[in-house]
Write an enzyme that holds these catalytic residues in place. Structure first.
Site, PDB file in Angstrom:
ATOM      1  N   ASP A 169       0.391  -8.590 -12.868  1.00 37.33           N
ATOM      2  CA  ASP A 169       1.574  -7.725 -12.805  1.00 37.33           C
ATOM      3  C   ASP A 169       1.133  -6.287 -13.078  1.00 37.33           C
ATOM      4  OD1 ASP A 169       4.946  -8.125 -13.939  1.00 37.33           O
ATOM      5  OD2 ASP A 169       3.906  -6.285 -13.371  1.00 37.33           O
ATOM      6  N   ILE A 170       1.501  -5.398 -12.213  1.00 39.20           N
ATOM      7  CA  ILE A 170       1.045  -4.004 -12.377  1.00 39.20           C
ATOM      8  C   ILE A 170       1.558  -3.417 -13.698  1.00 39.20           C
ATOM      9  CG2 ILE A 170       3.014  -2.898 -11.177  1.00 39.20           C
ATOM     10  CD1 ILE A 170       0.302  -1.298  -9.908  1.00 39.20           C
ATOM     11  N   GLY A 172      11.281  -4.527  -6.341  1.00 41.19           N
ATOM     12  CA  GLY A 172       9.816  -4.699  -6.305  1.00 41.19           C
ATOM     13  C   GLY A 172       9.094  -4.055  -7.481  1.00 41.19           C
ATOM     14  N   ASP A 197       8.851  -0.943  -8.153  1.00 45.34           N
ATOM     15  CA  ASP A 197       9.713   0.119  -8.705  1.00 45.34           C
ATOM     16  C   ASP A 197      10.616  -0.463  -9.796  1.00 45.34           C
ATOM     17  OD1 ASP A 197      11.771   2.626  -6.935  1.00 45.34           O
ATOM     18  OD2 ASP A 197      10.698   2.665  -8.857  1.00 45.34           O
ATOM     19  N   SER A 246       3.758   0.078   0.233  1.00 47.87           N
ATOM     20  CA  SER A 246       4.471  -0.210   1.492  1.00 47.87           C
ATOM     21  C   SER A 246       4.329  -1.644   1.989  1.00 47.87           C
ATOM     22  CB  SER A 246       4.032   0.738   2.627  1.00 47.87           C
ATOM     23  OG  SER A 246       4.468   2.049   2.363  1.00 47.87           O
ATOM     24  N   GLY A 264       5.428  -4.399   0.710  1.00 43.61           N
ATOM     25  CA  GLY A 264       6.498  -5.328   0.306  1.00 43.61           C
ATOM     26  C   GLY A 264       7.760  -5.053   1.099  1.00 43.61           C
ATOM     27  N   TYR A 287       8.827  -2.438   2.262  1.00 42.86           N
ATOM     28  CA  TYR A 287       8.602  -1.544   3.416  1.00 42.86           C
ATOM     29  C   TYR A 287       7.790  -2.196   4.535  1.00 42.86           C
ATOM     30  CZ  TYR A 287      10.745   2.454   1.001  1.00 42.86           C
ATOM     31  OH  TYR A 287      11.629   3.300   0.375  1.00 42.86           O
TER      32      TYR A 287
HETATM   33  N1  APR Z   1       3.021  -6.096  -9.784  1.00 42.78           N
HETATM   34  C1  APR Z   1       2.166  -5.926  -8.761  1.00 42.78           C
HETATM   35  N2  APR Z   1       2.526  -5.957  -7.472  1.00 42.78           N
HETATM   36  C2  APR Z   1       3.831  -6.172  -7.215  1.00 42.78           C
HETATM   37  C3  APR Z   1       4.810  -6.353  -8.225  1.00 42.78           C
HETATM   38  C4  APR Z   1       4.352  -6.303  -9.570  1.00 42.78           C
HETATM   39  N3  APR Z   1       5.183  -6.448 -10.596  1.00 42.78           N
HETATM   40  N4  APR Z   1       6.022  -6.529  -7.625  1.00 42.78           N
HETATM   41  C5  APR Z   1       5.798  -6.481  -6.297  1.00 42.78           C
HETATM   42  N5  APR Z   1       4.488  -6.279  -6.044  1.00 42.78           N
HETATM   43  C6  APR Z   1       3.801  -6.152  -4.769  1.00 42.78           C
HETATM   44  C7  APR Z   1       4.541  -6.678  -3.564  1.00 42.78           C
HETATM   45  O1  APR Z   1       4.256  -8.066  -3.395  1.00 42.78           O
HETATM   46  C8  APR Z   1       3.928  -5.824  -2.450  1.00 42.78           C
HETATM   47  O2  APR Z   1       2.705  -6.394  -2.035  1.00 42.78           O
HETATM   48  O3  APR Z   1       3.643  -4.757  -4.538  1.00 42.78           O
HETATM   49  C9  APR Z   1       3.611  -4.493  -3.137  1.00 42.78           C
HETATM   50  C10 APR Z   1       4.628  -3.383  -2.835  1.00 42.78           C
HETATM   51  O4  APR Z   1       5.914  -3.968  -2.732  1.00 42.78           O
HETATM   52  P1  APR Z   1       7.277  -3.150  -3.037  1.00 42.78           P
HETATM   53  O5  APR Z   1       7.449  -3.030  -4.486  1.00 42.78           O
HETATM   54  O6  APR Z   1       8.345  -3.806  -2.243  1.00 42.78           O
HETATM   55  O7  APR Z   1       7.011  -1.678  -2.491  1.00 42.78           O
HETATM   56  P2  APR Z   1       7.134  -1.107  -1.004  1.00 42.78           P
HETATM   57  O8  APR Z   1       6.805  -2.124   0.033  1.00 42.78           O
HETATM   58  O9  APR Z   1       6.316   0.153  -1.038  1.00 42.78           O
HETATM   59  O10 APR Z   1       8.685  -0.741  -0.860  1.00 42.78           O
HETATM   60  C11 APR Z   1       9.181   0.296  -1.657  1.00 42.78           C
HETATM   61  O11 APR Z   1      10.902  -1.122  -2.443  1.00 42.78           O
HETATM   62  O12 APR Z   1      11.100  -1.621  -4.610  1.00 42.78           O
HETATM   63  C12 APR Z   1      11.599  -0.842  -3.649  1.00 42.78           C
HETATM   64  O13 APR Z   1      12.389   1.132  -4.745  1.00 42.78           O
HETATM   65  C13 APR Z   1      11.351   0.611  -3.935  1.00 42.78           C
HETATM   66  O14 APR Z   1      12.652   1.361  -2.107  1.00 42.78           O
HETATM   67  C14 APR Z   1      11.337   1.189  -2.565  1.00 42.78           C
HETATM   68  C15 APR Z   1      10.667   0.091  -1.743  1.00 42.78           C
END
Ligand code: APR
Length: 308
Positions: free
Chosen positions: A10-11, A32, A34, A118, A120, A122
């Site tokens: 987990d990040i 996600g 964020d 991007s 997830g 996105y």
């Molecule tokens: N730790 C590590 N990686 C994670 C975690 C976590 N806790 N949660 C999700 N991920 C991974 C996802 O599986 C994906 O591979 O991080 C990557 C990015 O996913 P997203 O968080 O969906 O980010 P993104 O694709 O850039 O979309 C951004 O999503 O969360 C919203 O507010 C954010 O609108 C923005 C959009």
């Protein structure tokens, strides 16, 4: 010297100086990564987002806030391009990694943890998202000593780990391209798949001295030509390793057609690190070389025939 490692976890649990958030333009939290960062870091992060980014943040840009209750010192927020919404310019995704490292450098961070920006919500295709992350981090000068690519799920972690190992093969091809740019047009590569089907192989030689060769197999991971080549090794350093192993090679810019042909091959390999294949069990090269084993994407055989 900066190391780039794949981490499964987990990040929000990364005890690095900087944790990078995959934010959105509004910069007021989301789902996600964020959502996880705002939940784990607490309201101090949102307060800082509102204070420091009253008008949000542009796609491809990055900016820092407090890390609140997170183990990190700062959160660097970056906004990835939304592939699903049609934002498919890879340079925007590259900019997220480059700008995040620039901001981390301004903060004096020594360690940075990235999620796959991007990849997830996105919806950026994961293979290209990983290749973009690896190559942009490798090409961006940074004072960070450790950069982590953090994958939440096991599948993504396996893909990132494998991509990191296979990047050695891409750096070898880029090293040969660098030698062609230096005028060593006689350096040749014969790439293919080992009979086991498990490993990518490359035989490097100088066309005027074909008996001296460098043999590489992806099974050897980062061991190459008596040295070490990993994702962070600049192609210029790979080129020097090759010259050291092929001492009779001479800089005779006598075959620009081959150099151009090879540069075109590497340009097709780089976006997703799809490795070229000119030999394999049951491989028919009459339609040229294949870009990415099993992809069906072909590239004409090298000029001058003789397959290499
Ligand atoms: N730790 C590590 N990686 C994670 C975690 C976590 N806790 N949660 C999700 N991920 C991974 C996802 O599986 C994906 O591979 O991080 C990557 C990015 O996913 P997203 O968080 O969906 O980010 P993104 O694709 O850039 O979309 C951004 O999503 O969360 C919203 O507010 C954010 O609108 C923005 C959009």
């Amino acid at each position: 010297m900066t190391t780039l490692v794949a981490v499964h976890g987990d990040i929000t649990a990364q005890a690095t100086d900087v944790i990078v958030n995959a934010a959105n333009n509004a910069m007021r939290g989301g789902g996600g990564v964020d959502g996880a960062i705002h939940r784990a870091g607490g309201p101090a992060i949102l307060r800082d987002c509102i204070a420091r980014f009253p008008h949000g943040l542009a796609t491809g840009d990055a900016g820092w806030t407090t890390a609140g209750a997170l183990p990190a010192k700062w959160v660097v927020h970056t906004v990835g391009p939304n592939y699903g919404a049609g934002q498919r310019d890879r340079r925007l995704l590259e900019s997220c990694y480059r700008r995040s490292l620039e901001v981390a450098d301004e903060l004096g961070a020594r360690s940075v943890a990235f999620p796959l920006i991007s990849a997830g919500v996105y919806a950026w295709p994961r293979r290209e998202a990983i290749a973009t992350a690896i190559d942009t981090i490798a090409l961006t000068p940074t004072s960070a000593e450790e950069v982590r690519l953090v994958a939440f799920d096991e599948g993504a972690h396996r893909e990132i780990s494998s991509a990191l190992v296979m990047t050695t093969s891409v750096r070898i091809l880029q090293g040969v391209r660098e030698l062609h740019r230096r005028g060593y047009h006689g350096i040749r590569v014969r790439p293919g798949i080992a009979p086991s089907g498990m490993y990518w192989r490359a035989v490097l030689s100088d066309v005027d001295h074909p008996d001296t060769t460098i043999q590489y197999t992806s099974g050897a991971e980062t061991e190459f030509a008596g040295g070490v080549v990993d994702a962070m090794t600049p192609p210029a350093a790979v080129a020097d390793l090759i010259l050291r192993a092929l001492p009779s090679a001479e800089a005779a810019s006598g075959d620009p057609a081959y150099a151009d042909w090879f540069a075109g091959l590497v340009a097709l390999v780089e976006p997703e690190h799809a490795l070229p294949v000119s030999f394999a069990e049951y491989f028919d090269d009459s339609d040229g070389w294949e870009i990415g084993w099993g992809s069906g994407v072909r590239y004409p055989a090298p000029p001058g025939g003789s397959g290499h």
